[in-house]
Design a protein around this motif. Structure first.
Motif, PDB file in Angstrom:
ATOM      1  N   GLY A  40       0.828  -1.209   0.000  1.00 47.01           N
ATOM      2  CA  GLY A  40       0.000   0.000   0.000  1.00 47.01           C
ATOM      3  C   GLY A  40       0.861   1.257   0.000  1.00 47.01           C
ATOM      4  O   GLY A  40       1.790   1.387  -0.799  1.00 47.01           O
ATOM      5  N   SER A  41       0.571   2.179   0.917  1.00 46.36           N
ATOM      6  CA  SER A  41       1.392   3.393   1.005  1.00 46.36           C
ATOM      7  C   SER A  41       2.858   3.033   1.216  1.00 46.36           C
ATOM      8  O   SER A  41       3.750   3.657   0.652  1.00 46.36           O
ATOM      9  CB  SER A  41       0.940   4.260   2.182  1.00 46.36           C
ATOM     10  N   SER A  42       3.085   2.028   2.019  1.00 47.99           N
ATOM     11  CA  SER A  42       4.479   1.636   2.290  1.00 47.99           C
ATOM     12  C   SER A  42       5.166   1.136   1.015  1.00 47.99           C
ATOM     13  O   SER A  42       6.382   1.251   0.886  1.00 47.99           O
ATOM     14  CB  SER A  42       4.526   0.568   3.384  1.00 47.99           C
ATOM     15  N   ARG A  88       4.336   0.744   8.482  1.00 48.63           N
ATOM     16  CA  ARG A  88       4.026   1.602   9.630  1.00 48.63           C
ATOM     17  C   ARG A  88       3.759   0.751  10.869  1.00 48.63           C
ATOM     18  O   ARG A  88       4.351   0.950  11.915  1.00 48.63           O
ATOM     19  CB  ARG A  88       2.817   2.487   9.315  1.00 48.63           C
ATOM     20  N   MET A 135      -1.980   6.309   6.196  1.00 47.12           N
ATOM     21  CA  MET A 135      -0.668   6.878   6.553  1.00 47.12           C
ATOM     22  C   MET A 135      -0.589   8.323   6.085  1.00 47.12           C
ATOM     23  O   MET A 135      -0.875   8.592   4.924  1.00 47.12           O
ATOM     24  CB  MET A 135       0.438   6.118   5.811  1.00 47.12           C
TER      25      MET A 135
HETATM   26  C1  F1P Z   1       0.110  -1.049   4.894  1.00 43.42           C
HETATM   27  C2  F1P Z   1      -1.267  -0.620   4.413  1.00 43.42           C
HETATM   28  C3  F1P Z   1      -1.448   0.880   4.484  1.00 43.42           C
HETATM   29  C4  F1P Z   1      -2.830   1.284   4.041  1.00 43.42           C
HETATM   30  C5  F1P Z   1      -3.946   0.497   4.758  1.00 43.42           C
HETATM   31  C6  F1P Z   1      -3.631  -0.953   4.837  1.00 43.42           C
HETATM   32  O1  F1P Z   1       0.261  -0.905   6.248  1.00 43.42           O
HETATM   33  O2  F1P Z   1      -1.407  -1.058   3.082  1.00 43.42           O
HETATM   34  O3  F1P Z   1      -0.528   1.535   3.667  1.00 43.42           O
HETATM   35  O4  F1P Z   1      -3.030   2.658   4.264  1.00 43.42           O
HETATM   36  O5  F1P Z   1      -4.125   0.997   6.038  1.00 43.42           O
HETATM   37  O6  F1P Z   1      -2.263  -1.213   5.208  1.00 43.42           O
HETATM   38  P1  F1P Z   1       1.666  -1.003   6.974  1.00 43.42           P
HETATM   39  O7  F1P Z   1       2.296  -2.309   6.562  1.00 43.42           O
HETATM   40  O8  F1P Z   1       2.478   0.163   6.503  1.00 43.42           O
HETATM   41  O9  F1P Z   1       1.347  -0.953   8.423  1.00 43.42           O
END
Ligand code: F1P
Length: 323
Positions: A40-42, A88, A135
């Protein structure tokens, strides 16, 4: 909303990022050849970091964790010396799995002491916890912290964190302007454009719109959009151009979209004839993500509010994706 509070915490996040960098810099010198992964954002952050690595003379490649786990034979992974796993929460199932696929050293980039930080050989823990599902300031802080480590590792001077923090404070002063834009122009789709290091920022902007505002959005490398994709832009569209080093092609592109009836918002050091303009200071290109991310996050936030959505916990989404 927690989301808005967290976006507003970006200047403080930059200082936390600096502290995290200072804690790890004696222990870790980054190698040249690095594989980045996240979800995702990461994952979009992993693309930013791979590009920054390449721009500074190393070799970086970014893959979503699931691609690294299940389909890595399709990608040019050339004997990396380090995996940088980004999450995150530090608890996402796929990122933990992705750490096991190559028998090399791992660095975890995360906001918490977590399964990820314990599993990794090194942990860059940036103290930017967030309540929102999405995020925001943690993304910007993670980027800055790691960028500092890259520069230090490659023999370049780290940036002045106080100054960068101040720059983000200035950028956040545009909150009222963004809220007014969203109130005044009820666009029904949005396209984000960026080139080089600003392309993953455009991708992250697209995701923020989808996550927070449950709203249709696209992202393309700046001029690539002219090759077919632009057909969807009309008088209901907002086109957001993230520009460092503007030149005449950018002005021509603004006009091209205006010719289709779309309204353009330019985020750059220079005005390019667009309906909406947000000036950002002239900074090192690798700092452009830091000064543009708060703007696109605010845009998604206010679009969400306008549409009556709750950006803190969007429908169908969870803070940690497990299975
Ligand atoms: C990764 C992620 C987030 C997204 C959503 C689901 O989370 O894909 O980027 O916004 O909340 O999870 P993380 O591995 O960075 O905690």
């Amino acid at each position: 909303h927690a989301t808005l509070k967290e976006i507003r915490k970006t200047p403080e996040g930059i200082l936390k990022a600096q502290e995290a960098f200072e804690r790890i810099k004696e222990e870790v010198t980054l190698p040249r050849n690095i594989l980045y992964t996240g979800c995702g954002s990461s994952h979009f952050l992993s693309q930013l970091l791979a590009m920054a690595t390449n721009a500074l003379g190393g070799k970086g490649i970014a893959l979503p964790c699931s691609e690294l786990v299940y389909s890595r034979n399709y990608y040019a992974i050339n004997s990396p010396e380090l995996i940088v796993a980004i999450s995150r929460s530090g608890e996402t199932t796929e990122v933990l799995k992705a750490m096991d696929v190559l028998n090399i050293k791992k660095l975890g980039l995360t906001a918490y002491e977590s399964t990820l930080s314990k599993k990794a050989d090194y942990a860059l823990i940036v103290d930017t916890p967030e309540d929102s599902v999405v995020m925001t300031h943690s993304f910007t802080a993670f980027y800055f912290s790691y960028l500092q480590l890259l520069r230090e590792s490659y023999g370049l001077q780290a940036f002045n964190a106080e100054e960068v923090s101040r720059l983000t404070r200035d950028v956040l002063k545009n909150e009222g302007y963004i809220r007014e834009l969203v109130d005044e122009f009820e666009f029904s789709n949005v396209i984000f454009l960026g080139s080089g290091i600003l392309y993953p920022v455009a991708l992250e902007a697209m995701l923020k719109m989808k996550e927070m505002a449950i709203f249709w959005s696209e992202a393309y490398p700046m001029f690539e959009v002219r090759h077919g994709f632009k057909s969807i832009a009309d008088d209901n569209s907002l086109v957001v151009m993230l520009v460092s080093d503007p030149f005449e092609w950018h002005e021509k592109l603004v006009q091209e979209f205006q010719g289709q009836g779309a309204k353009v918002m330019v985020i750059s050091e220079k005005e390019l004839g667009s309906e909406y303009y947000l000036q950002v200071a002239k900074v090192d290109e690798l700092l452009m993500p830091v000064v543009t991310l708060p703007i696109i996050q605010l845009l998604a936030y206010y679009k969400a509010v306008k549409r009556g959505m709750n950006p803190d916990s969007p429908r169908f989404l969870e803070k940690v994706v497990r299975w």
